[in-house]
Design a protein around this motif. Structure first.
Motif, PDB file in Angstrom:
ATOM      1  N   VAL A 174       0.844  -1.210   0.000  1.00  0.00           N
ATOM      2  CA  VAL A 174       0.000   0.000   0.000  1.00  0.00           C
ATOM      3  C   VAL A 174       0.871   1.250   0.000  1.00  0.00           C
ATOM      4  CG1 VAL A 174      -1.743   1.297   1.267  1.00  0.00           C
ATOM      5  CG2 VAL A 174      -1.909  -1.204   1.100  1.00  0.00           C
ATOM      6  N   VAL A 175       1.898   1.243   0.865  1.00  0.00           N
ATOM      7  CA  VAL A 175       2.779   2.410   0.974  1.00  0.00           C
ATOM      8  C   VAL A 175       3.466   2.675  -0.361  1.00  0.00           C
ATOM      9  CG1 VAL A 175       4.879   3.297   2.052  1.00  0.00           C
ATOM     10  CG2 VAL A 175       3.126   2.173   3.439  1.00  0.00           C
ATOM     11  N   LEU A 176       3.975   1.615  -0.980  1.00  0.00           N
ATOM     12  CA  LEU A 176       4.672   1.797  -2.250  1.00  0.00           C
ATOM     13  C   LEU A 176       3.721   2.292  -3.344  1.00  0.00           C
ATOM     14  CD1 LEU A 176       6.991  -1.378  -2.279  1.00  0.00           C
ATOM     15  CD2 LEU A 176       7.644   0.996  -1.884  1.00  0.00           C
ATOM     16  N   THR A 177       2.508   1.782  -3.312  1.00  0.00           N
ATOM     17  CA  THR A 177       1.538   2.211  -4.340  1.00  0.00           C
ATOM     18  C   THR A 177       1.253   3.702  -4.212  1.00  0.00           C
ATOM     19  OG1 THR A 177       0.562   0.015  -4.393  1.00  0.00           O
ATOM     20  CG2 THR A 177      -0.764   1.840  -5.250  1.00  0.00           C
ATOM     21  N   TYR A 178       0.940   4.153  -2.980  1.00  0.00           N
ATOM     22  CA  TYR A 178       0.643   5.572  -2.780  1.00  0.00           C
ATOM     23  C   TYR A 178       1.864   6.439  -2.988  1.00  0.00           C
ATOM     24  CZ  TYR A 178      -4.125   4.696  -1.236  1.00  0.00           C
ATOM     25  OH  TYR A 178      -5.437   4.333  -1.193  1.00  0.00           O
ATOM     26  N   ALA A 179       3.045   5.946  -2.608  1.00  0.00           N
ATOM     27  CA  ALA A 179       4.256   6.733  -2.850  1.00  0.00           C
ATOM     28  C   ALA A 179       4.476   6.912  -4.341  1.00  0.00           C
ATOM     29  CB  ALA A 179       5.457   6.046  -2.206  1.00  0.00           C
ATOM     30  N   ASP A 180       4.171   5.902  -5.107  1.00  0.00           N
ATOM     31  CA  ASP A 180       4.312   6.001  -6.553  1.00  0.00           C
ATOM     32  C   ASP A 180       3.310   7.010  -7.131  1.00  0.00           C
ATOM     33  OD1 ASP A 180       5.532   5.107  -9.022  1.00  0.00           O
ATOM     34  OD2 ASP A 180       3.612   4.133  -9.438  1.00  0.00           O
ATOM     35  N   VAL A 181       2.074   6.962  -6.588  1.00  0.00           N
ATOM     36  CA  VAL A 181       1.054   7.918  -7.035  1.00  0.00           C
ATOM     37  C   VAL A 181       1.482   9.351  -6.709  1.00  0.00           C
ATOM     38  CG1 VAL A 181      -1.316   8.696  -6.687  1.00  0.00           C
ATOM     39  CG2 VAL A 181      -0.815   6.247  -6.920  1.00  0.00           C
ATOM     40  N   ILE A 182       1.969   9.537  -5.502  1.00  0.00           N
ATOM     41  CA  ILE A 182       2.402  10.879  -5.086  1.00  0.00           C
ATOM     42  C   ILE A 182       3.534  11.363  -5.974  1.00  0.00           C
ATOM     43  CG2 ILE A 182       3.500  12.179  -3.228  1.00  0.00           C
ATOM     44  CD1 ILE A 182       1.924  10.414  -1.265  1.00  0.00           C
ATOM     45  N   ALA A 183       4.493  10.475  -6.264  1.00  0.00           N
ATOM     46  CA  ALA A 183       5.639  10.880  -7.080  1.00  0.00           C
ATOM     47  C   ALA A 183       5.206  11.299  -8.465  1.00  0.00           C
ATOM     48  CB  ALA A 183       6.638   9.726  -7.160  1.00  0.00           C
ATOM     49  N   GLU A 184       4.137  10.712  -9.007  1.00  0.00           N
ATOM     50  CA  GLU A 184       3.695  11.052 -10.346  1.00  0.00           C
ATOM     51  C   GLU A 184       2.762  12.274 -10.356  1.00  0.00           C
ATOM     52  OE1 GLU A 184       1.884   7.640 -12.007  1.00  0.00           O
ATOM     53  OE2 GLU A 184       3.760   6.476 -12.182  1.00  0.00           O
ATOM     54  N   ALA A 185       1.992  12.411  -9.279  1.00  0.00           N
ATOM     55  CA  ALA A 185       0.968  13.473  -9.288  1.00  0.00           C
ATOM     56  C   ALA A 185       1.463  14.796  -8.690  1.00  0.00           C
ATOM     57  CB  ALA A 185      -0.284  13.003  -8.536  1.00  0.00           C
ATOM     58  N   ILE A 224       8.363  17.283  -2.912  1.00  0.00           N
ATOM     59  CA  ILE A 224       7.431  16.184  -2.601  1.00  0.00           C
ATOM     60  C   ILE A 224       7.766  14.982  -3.467  1.00  0.00           C
ATOM     61  CG2 ILE A 224       5.022  15.468  -2.691  1.00  0.00           C
ATOM     62  CD1 ILE A 224       4.230  18.319  -2.010  1.00  0.00           C
ATOM     63  N   ARG A 225       8.105  15.218  -4.752  1.00  0.00           N
ATOM     64  CA  ARG A 225       8.457  14.093  -5.616  1.00  0.00           C
ATOM     65  C   ARG A 225       9.725  13.395  -5.121  1.00  0.00           C
ATOM     66  NH1 ARG A 225       6.890  17.673  -9.796  1.00  0.00           N
ATOM     67  NH2 ARG A 225       9.099  18.138 -10.239  1.00  0.00           N
ATOM     68  N   GLU A 226      10.729  14.221  -4.664  1.00  0.00           N
ATOM     69  CA  GLU A 226      11.952  13.604  -4.131  1.00  0.00           C
ATOM     70  C   GLU A 226      11.662  12.799  -2.887  1.00  0.00           C
ATOM     71  OE1 GLU A 226      14.739  16.681  -3.522  1.00  0.00           O
ATOM     72  OE2 GLU A 226      15.155  17.000  -5.670  1.00  0.00           O
ATOM     73  N   ALA A 227      10.774  13.348  -1.997  1.00  0.00           N
ATOM     74  CA  ALA A 227      10.425  12.605  -0.775  1.00  0.00           C
ATOM     75  C   ALA A 227       9.707  11.317  -1.128  1.00  0.00           C
ATOM     76  CB  ALA A 227       9.566  13.478   0.131  1.00  0.00           C
ATOM     77  N   ALA A 228       8.814  11.382  -2.114  1.00  0.00           N
ATOM     78  CA  ALA A 228       8.110  10.164  -2.526  1.00  0.00           C
ATOM     79  C   ALA A 228       9.098   9.143  -3.106  1.00  0.00           C
ATOM     80  CB  ALA A 228       7.027  10.512  -3.541  1.00  0.00           C
ATOM     81  N   GLY A 229      10.102   9.669  -3.856  1.00  0.00           N
ATOM     82  CA  GLY A 229      11.114   8.755  -4.390  1.00  0.00           C
ATOM     83  C   GLY A 229      11.902   8.074  -3.290  1.00  0.00           C
ATOM     84  N   SER A 230      12.230   8.846  -2.224  1.00  0.00           N
ATOM     85  CA  SER A 230      12.948   8.248  -1.097  1.00  0.00           C
ATOM     86  C   SER A 230      12.110   7.170  -0.434  1.00  0.00           C
ATOM     87  CB  SER A 230      13.330   9.339  -0.099  1.00  0.00           C
ATOM     88  OG  SER A 230      14.183  10.295  -0.689  1.00  0.00           O
ATOM     89  N   VAL A 231      10.795   7.457  -0.309  1.00  0.00           N
ATOM     90  CA  VAL A 231       9.905   6.445   0.289  1.00  0.00           C
ATOM     91  C   VAL A 231       9.881   5.202  -0.579  1.00  0.00           C
ATOM     92  CG1 VAL A 231       7.515   5.931   0.873  1.00  0.00           C
ATOM     93  CG2 VAL A 231       8.490   8.146   1.472  1.00  0.00           C
ATOM     94  N   LEU A 232       9.849   5.392  -1.919  1.00  0.00           N
ATOM     95  CA  LEU A 232       9.846   4.243  -2.821  1.00  0.00           C
ATOM     96  C   LEU A 232      11.140   3.418  -2.664  1.00  0.00           C
ATOM     97  CD1 LEU A 232       8.325   5.739  -6.086  1.00  0.00           C
ATOM     98  CD2 LEU A 232       7.380   3.868  -4.722  1.00  0.00           C
ATOM     99  N   ASP A 233      12.304   4.119  -2.596  1.00  0.00           N
ATOM    100  CA  ASP A 233      13.573   3.395  -2.452  1.00  0.00           C
ATOM    101  C   ASP A 233      13.616   2.613  -1.149  1.00  0.00           C
ATOM    102  OD1 ASP A 233      14.369   4.385  -4.856  1.00  0.00           O
ATOM    103  OD2 ASP A 233      15.542   6.047  -4.000  1.00  0.00           O
ATOM    104  N   ALA A 234      13.192   3.272  -0.048  1.00  0.00           N
ATOM    105  CA  ALA A 234      13.206   2.580   1.242  1.00  0.00           C
ATOM    106  C   ALA A 234      12.244   1.402   1.232  1.00  0.00           C
ATOM    107  CB  ALA A 234      12.859   3.565   2.362  1.00  0.00           C
ATOM    108  N   GLY A 235      11.093   1.601   0.639  1.00  0.00           N
ATOM    109  CA  GLY A 235      10.122   0.514   0.576  1.00  0.00           C
ATOM    110  C   GLY A 235      10.623  -0.661  -0.241  1.00  0.00           C
TER     111      GLY A 235
END
Length: 585
Positions: free
Chosen positions: A345-356, A362-373
């Motif tokens: 779920v976290v990765l899915t929403y992080a991906d959505v945030i990074a694109e939207a 915010i995109r960089e933070a979402a990317g960091s969340v994606l990498d950590a996930g």
């Protein structure tokens, strides 16, 4: 081996040793007794031979003495002289032979016809005549006398006149106990017989034999006759048999005493020990309710109490371990399922945030969340691999290592195209390993590529077979080792990356986890467990000028040897695999 069996073995060994000692002692005594008896018989035979030799020499000297008398030279009056010679000796016949070999006179216990035949006969070719005419005394060979059924011995001596041999005095004597063998009668008893033989003919005795005897022989120097003294050894054998029976009785009594003492020891000690061993056996099988009651002394009671205290402690620890295991299983299920689900779920929403998101931060933070996930998901996946490998772990089987490594390298090349991978693989290298050994090769190769920070990242993979011990050197870090009696198959992976941290090496070397938080850390443990379970060896060395060399040594196998069919990437070489593998990747 059970104590009862050990006691029986010890009892049998001691009995055999004592029996062997008795047998050896009897054999030594028998040898000494027979040797002593033989020495005594040899001495008797020597003494008899000397006495016969002395008797023959005396008669030879007597004939020579008579031949030297003046009357012996008076051939015309020799009759009275010869009759006097016979009357004063035990010779049965005597004759005088002239220098030309003609028999001048012949007297004695002979027939008239025989006397007529001999008188006037030429005896110059007779040995006793030739020897006497040459100036020597003569002792002849024993001769058989037909009419008497006896043997006779001929003596000869020269008759001198003015320093010249004028004739020969020859005399014959029967060989019996009244003449030459006069020393034998006292020696011949019911237990001893004396035989004298010359030229293969029995001159005396030879008609008595014992079932078993001790014999001694000696030679008569004057004639070369062989004297044999045979002594009946039945008395000696009977004495040896009585001694053997006595020793056997003593041995039997000693065996009974040992058996009684052994039974008492068994009842007092071994039975208590067996109870204790049975208790430990049940304890090893997981029966922590087991208790023992030992009697027979304060020491045994203390041992029994100590065993019961041990079972109580193990029972408490088993209960605590079971509870801890249950908690870990619950936590593992939560982490494995719930964490993976929530992480998705976290990765899915992080991906959505990074694109939207329009905001770059915010995109960089979402990317960091994606990498950590992703790292967490990889860590979870590696943990699942470890669980699957350990649960499916079976018996080691034969693995064609070159083929497995070749497949692993191809997959890693596709995943890490920026890394230059070279290989040196033989056509076939068979080893004995767990079916999951492919995971160990994957982890080592992926780790060498993933963490390589060199400007020109490079990984060298090689497979080779070695004889003798695995590649242990004093400067390396050997971990688990196997038997390797028939050689090893060594897989080495060398990179030019930053090198394996000392903390990771220490964790594997000491067998306990440290802060290995990366997926590579779990992969390192999985590699260690697979190699160790395969009976192999895992080693780490520093590469020059930088990087790490990881060596996996597996016991060498052979195609078609015992083990199930290769699985999990472990495969046999097919016809399409022929040829040398290797070269840059």
């Amino acid at each position: 081996m059970r104590l009862r069996t050990k006691f029986a073995v010890v009892f049998v060994v001691v009995t055999l040793v004592l029996s062997g000692s008795v047998v050896v002692a009897l054999e030594f005594y028998k040898r000494d007794a027979v040797g002593e008896s033989r020495a005594n018989v040899e001495e008797t035979a020597t003494r008899v031979a000397e006495q016969i030799d002395a008797s023959i020499r005396d008669r030879r000297d007597y004939v020579g003495l008579v031949a030297s008398r003046p009357r012996a030279r008076r051939f015309d009056r020799s009759g009275e002289f010869l009759e006097s010679f016979l009357a004063n000796s035990r010779f049965y016949a005597v004759q005088i032979v002239a220098a030309n070999g003609t028999v001048v006179d012949f007297r004695g216990d002979v027939t008239a016809a025989h006397r007529r035949d001999v008188l006037g006969a030429n005896r110059s070719d007779a040995p006793y005549v030739r020897a006497a005419l040459a100036g020597r005394s003569y002792v002849g060979e024993a001769e058989y006398v037909d009419r008497t059924d006896a043997h006779a011995l001929v003596f000869g001596a020269p008759i001198f006149e003015g320093g010249e041999v004028e004739g020969v005095l020859a005399a014959a004597v029967y060989l019996d106990t009244q003449t030459v063998f006069d020393a034998l009668p006292p020696l011949e008893t019911s237990r001893q017989a004396v035989t004298v033989a010359g030229n293969g003919t029995a001159l005396h005795g030879g008609d008595r034999a014992f079932p078993a005897s001790v014999e001694g022989t000696a030679t008569v120097e004057a004639t070369g006759w062989e004297v044999t003294v045979a002594r009946d050894r039945s008395g000696l054998d009977a004495r040896l048999r009585r001694l053997a029976l006595f020793q056997a009785g003593q041995l039997g009594l000693l065996a009974l005493v040992m058996a009684g003492f052994g039974y008492w020891q068994y009842a007092a000690s071994l039975r208590q020990t067996e109870r204790l061993l049975d208790g430990f056996e049940d304890l090893g099988a997981g029966d922590y309710e087991r208790s023992v009651t030992l009697r027979g002394g304060t020491e045994w009671e203390r041992i029994g109490d100590g065993f019961n205290d041990l079972t109580s402690t193990l029972r408490a620890r088993e209960a605590a371990l079971r509870e801890r295991t249950q908690r870990l299983e619950v936590m593992y299920r939560v982490l494995r399922h719930d964490l993976r689900n929530q992480l998705s779920v976290v990765l899915t929403y992080a991906d959505v945030i990074a694109e939207a998101a329009d905001d770059e931060r915010i995109r960089e933070a979402a990317g960091s969340v994606l990498d950590a996930g992703e790292r967490l998901r990889n860590l979870s996946e590696r943990a699942r691999q470890i669980e699957t490998a350990l649960e499916a772990e079976g018996e080691p089987t034969t693995v064609e290592v070159s083929g497995v490594v070749s497949e692993v390298v191809a997959e890693v090349e596709a995943a890490y195209p920026e890394v230059a991978i070279s290989t040196s693989l033989p056509e076939a290298a068979w080893a004995v390993a767990l079916p999951s050994v492919r995971l160990a090769f994957e982890n080592v190769c992926e780790n060498a590529c993933e963490h390589n920070d060199a400007d020109d990242p490079r990984v060298d993979v090689a497979v080779e077979t070695v004889d003798g011990a695995a590649s242990g050197r004093a400067d390396g870090d050997p971990t688990a080792t196997g038997a390797g009696g028939d050689g090893w198959v060594r897989v080495s992976v060398a990179d030019n990356g930053p090198g394996l941290p000392e903390g990771d090496r220490a964790a594997i070397r000491e067998g306990r986890e440290t802060a290995l938080e990366h997926a590579s850390g779990l992969g390192l443990w999985l590699t260690y467990w697979i190699v160790d379970g395969s009976g192999g060896e895992l080693r780490f060395e520093d590469a020059e000028p930088r990087g790490t060399v990881v060596e996996i040594s597996l016991p060498r196998g052979s195609e078609g040897s015992s083990g199930g069919p290769p699985t999990d990437g472990a495969r046999a070489v097919s016809d399409g695999d022929a040829g040398q593998r290797g070269g840059p990747r």
